[in-house]
Enzyme design. Structure first.
Site, PDB file in Angstrom:
ATOM      1  N   HIS A   1      -3.501  -5.502  -0.117  1.00 57.28           N
ATOM      2  CA  HIS A   1      -2.981  -6.001   1.159  1.00 57.28           C
ATOM      3  C   HIS A   1      -2.915  -7.521   1.143  1.00 57.28           C
ATOM      4  CE1 HIS A   1      -2.923  -2.252   3.489  1.00 57.28           C
ATOM      5  NE2 HIS A   1      -3.907  -1.895   2.689  1.00 57.28           N
TER       6      HIS A   1
ATOM      7  N   ASP B   1     -28.098   3.446  13.307  1.00 52.69           N
ATOM      8  CA  ASP B   1     -29.206   2.612  13.803  1.00 52.69           C
ATOM      9  C   ASP B   1     -30.510   3.411  13.805  1.00 52.69           C
ATOM     10  OD1 ASP B   1     -27.425   0.499  14.370  1.00 52.69           O
ATOM     11  OD2 ASP B   1     -26.963   1.344  16.330  1.00 52.69           O
TER      12      ASP B   1
ATOM     13  N   GLU C   1      -1.885  -9.453   3.392  1.00 52.16           N
ATOM     14  CA  GLU C   1      -2.229  -9.987   4.711  1.00 52.16           C
ATOM     15  C   GLU C   1      -3.725 -10.037   4.961  1.00 52.16           C
ATOM     16  OE1 GLU C   1      -2.529  -5.632   5.248  1.00 52.16           O
ATOM     17  OE2 GLU C   1      -1.271  -7.019   4.096  1.00 52.16           O
TER      18      GLU C   1
ATOM     19  N   CYS D   1       0.837  -1.195   0.000  1.00 51.53           N
ATOM     20  CA  CYS D   1       0.000   0.000   0.000  1.00 51.53           C
ATOM     21  C   CYS D   1       0.881   1.258   0.000  1.00 51.53           C
ATOM     22  CB  CYS D   1      -0.984  -0.031   1.152  1.00 51.53           C
ATOM     23  SG  CYS D   1      -2.398   1.072   0.891  1.00 51.53           S
TER      24      CYS D   1
ATOM     25  N   ASP E   1     -22.571 -10.237  16.985  1.00 52.66           N
ATOM     26  CA  ASP E   1     -22.919  -9.400  18.132  1.00 52.66           C
ATOM     27  C   ASP E   1     -22.408 -10.112  19.376  1.00 52.66           C
ATOM     28  OD1 ASP E   1     -24.197  -7.664  16.438  1.00 52.66           O
ATOM     29  OD2 ASP E   1     -26.201  -8.451  16.825  1.00 52.66           O
TER      30      ASP E   1
END
Length: 643
Positions: free
Chosen positions: A276, A493, A278, A153, A331
């Site tokens: 990337h 939300d 990784e 990058c 969650d």
């Protein structure tokens, strides 16, 4: 210690502290093997050694086990800004069976048999740090001598002469040319030319895209085992266009926004990638492993096989496609016994129904966080999101179990990890005040690539809309200035507020965006606007989702996660009117969330709106639908996917 002003005007103080294991070692000559992976201890007898140039903040854990910190992924970052966690770079390298020696001095650069440079920060601030440490000339000499080098990058962009990101800053100048910003107008022109309404250019360029091989580079050892159908992970706002001057360096190109840019370079032993490795799953590990094994010999682990993708068109593909991302969300919260579990809400209620005695029901337990995350990585999830849904009640820095979850997950999961919950300023029980930046930094060090901000983003947007001024002190701005736009996700939300007609006077007066609701309410009203909430949906605010999205983009958010309380857990599909309204108002990527219950819900969202990613939780946890089934349905409908 180093003090300077970043390209965004932020005053930065850096304190560099050598690891004790490093400080105790004399400068060494180039070495092929090591009895210790330094710093960090842990005997790794006889492993080939990779010298890792990681000078910034952020998540360094990944390059050790795979690789990490991103470069030019946003604007106005100080060193350590790009958070493609060096933790992931480290994790990647270790996963391939190599030891790591962190570069601490000019002599370390000279001694390196192989040098890996993940690149952290904005172009200008990175140059400032390299100059302050006296590393510019040693790096330039190392690369010009054709010694083994792999940049990632920003580590690739610094090889060029300059960048629009920081006018006046000089790169290493190993490759002729300049780094330029994506032109958003190009995306609009391309969409018009191809009559493709879903080709909406958003910046940063985030997601899984392909690479087209240069005609004379298709046989490069770096790409051994990788074909034209493979996709790798990108996250950046600046890119390098191919020119006659840099054509002999170009290894691959990638298409985005109606143009092609250089996505990797190679000349001899000097290699660098805009993507990337990784974070690019088996394909990325293969690319990195090819490079390391060429120059250091095989590592202790075998190179991963790259999964077969869609057939490559005859003659090879010259135009690549950005895949639509399928994201698995977890969650995470403590149950009543104090154990961290993955749960799932029904309109944000995560407890089972109360028993007959009126006692509250137990927290739904759908599995262990690390186990589920590993399963989703292996099943092909393009990203994984951990949402620490009770952290607004406590400080993240006290939440050791959640940090351990991230650290453990990042060791073997090589796709991007996002974590949300509690990203805010707070004061702990001892009276110590922690900034949102410090909270985010702790998440990054534990293995996160991005952080998701919820309630605190609403408060920041309200203050910004009221004053019209940026203070630099909101959680969004703090993290943006240091880690870059790509590191900041805002989770919105909202809930539906029904109105009689699309031109409702009260909504218009408040500047709210009214759309047709997916279902009418009990009174038969068919239109609604979306009211933002905080505290897990417990408190409504006088700002709508579109206003919130626009303000957050202006403050420095790089991505938006659009939920809907009404749709949560219902399995009836994403809130498409809301998603389209937000996308019409911003130029950053958007993730559709809440409501998925079947593969066709993903396909519909991607075909009906320009949304770049879609997320689900419960249907994956309960194995009602698999990630493979979702991607299979999308692919059959012509939606580009990562295999």
């Amino acid at each position: 210690d180093l003090e300077f002003t970043s390209s965004s005007g932020l005053a930065v103080h850096l304190h560099f502290r050598p690891h004790p294991a490093m400080a105790a070692q004399p400068a060494a000559k180039a070495q092929k093997t090591s009895s210790e992976d330094t710093p960090g201890g842990g005997a790794d007898p006889g492993l080939p050694v990779v010298h890792l140039l990681d000078y910034g903040a952020g998540n360094v854990r990944s390059v050790r086990y795979e690789y990490a910190t991103c470069g030019p992924c946003g604007r106005g970052r100080a060193p350590g800004t790009h958070t493609r966690s060096p933790r992931h770079s480290r994790n990647a390298i270790r996963a391939l069976g190599y030891a790591i020696h962190d570069v601490e001095s000019e002599s370390d650069i000279a001694a390196a048999a192989v040098l890996v440079f993940p690149g952290v920060g904005s172009f200008g601030s990175a140059v400032e740090v390299l100059e302050a440490r006296g590393w510019v000339e040693p790096l330039r000499a190392y690369c010009r001598a054709g010694r083994p080098f792999f940049g990632v990058c920003l580590g690739m962009q610094l090889l060029f002469e300059s960048s629009e990101e920081t006018p006046g800053a000089e790169g290493l100048g190993v490759i002729p040319g300049s780094v330029t910003h994506f032109r958003t107008a190009a995306g609009a022109e391309a969409a018009e030319a191809t009559h493709d309404g879903n080709l909406q250019l958003t910046v940063p360029h985030i997601g899984w895209n392909g690479v087209a091989f240069g005609s004379d580079k298709a046989g490069s050892y770096v790409l051994d085992g990788v074909d034209g159908s493979s996709k790798v992970y990108f996250v950046h706002s600046f890119r390098v266009l191919q020119t006659p001057a840099n054509a002999d360096w170009t290894l691959t190109t990638t298409s985005y926004g109606g143009s092609e840019y250089v996505s990797s370079v190679q000349k001899g032993n000097v290699v660098a990638a805009q993507f990337h490795p990784e974070k690019s799953g088996a394909t990325g590990l293969r690319v990195l492993g090819n490079f390391l094994s060429k120059h250091l010999g095989p590592g202790a682990a075998s190179l991963p096989a790259v999964p077969a993708g869609a057939p490559t068109p005859a003659g090879g593909a010259s135009v690549t496609l950005l895949a639509k991302r399928v994201i698995a969300a977890l969650d995470v919260r403590s149950n009543d016994a104090g154990d961290l579990v993955v749960t799932k809400g029904d309109q944000y209620d995560v407890r089972e129904a109360a028993d007959g005695d009126g006692d509250k029901g137990a927290v739904r337990n759908l599995g262990k966080p690390v186990t589920l995350a590993q399963r989703y990585f292996e099943e092909g999830a393009d990203e994984i999101v951990f949402l620490n849904i009770t952290s607004f009640r406590q400080g993240v820095l006290d939440d050791a179990p959640m940090l351990k979850v991230l650290e453990k997950a990042s060791e073997n999961i090589f796709v991007p990890l996002t974590v949300g919950g509690g990203i805010r300023d707070y004061t702990d029980a001892a009276g110590r005040t922690w900034s949102a930046l410090e909270v985010a930094a702790r998440y990054f060090r534990a293995g996160a690539d991005k952080v998701s901000i919820g309630s605190d983003a609403v408060y920041a947007a309200e203050k910004f809309r009221e004053s019209g001024q940026k203070t630099g002190e909101t959680s969004i701005e703090q993290i943006f200035h240091v880690y870059g736009r790509q590191a900041v996700v805002v989770s919105i939300d909202p809930q539906r507020v029904y109105v009689e007609k699309p031109d409702d006077a009260a909504a218009a007066a408040a500047g709210y965006t009214v759309v047709k609701a997916p279902v009418p309410n009990a009174d038969g009203k068919q239109y609604c606007w979306y009211q933002a909430t905080v505290k897990g949906g417990r408190e409504a605010r006088d700002i709508d989702a579109v206003q919130l999205a626009q303000a957050c983009e202006e403050l420095g958010a790089g991505e938006l996660m659009i939920n809907c309380i009404n749709a949560d857990g219902q399995g009836s599909g994403f809130e498409l009117g809301l998603i389209q309204a937000v996308m019409d108002a911003v130029t950053i990527p958007v993730i559709a969330s809440s409501g998925a219950g079947a593969p066709e819900h993903f396909t519909t969202a991607f075909n009906a709106t320009p949304v770049q990613a879609a997320l689900a939780a419960g249907m994956f946890h309960r194995k009602e639908v698999t990630i493979a089934e979702v991607k299979g349905h999308m692919a059959a409908a012509g939606v580009p996917v990562r295999g």
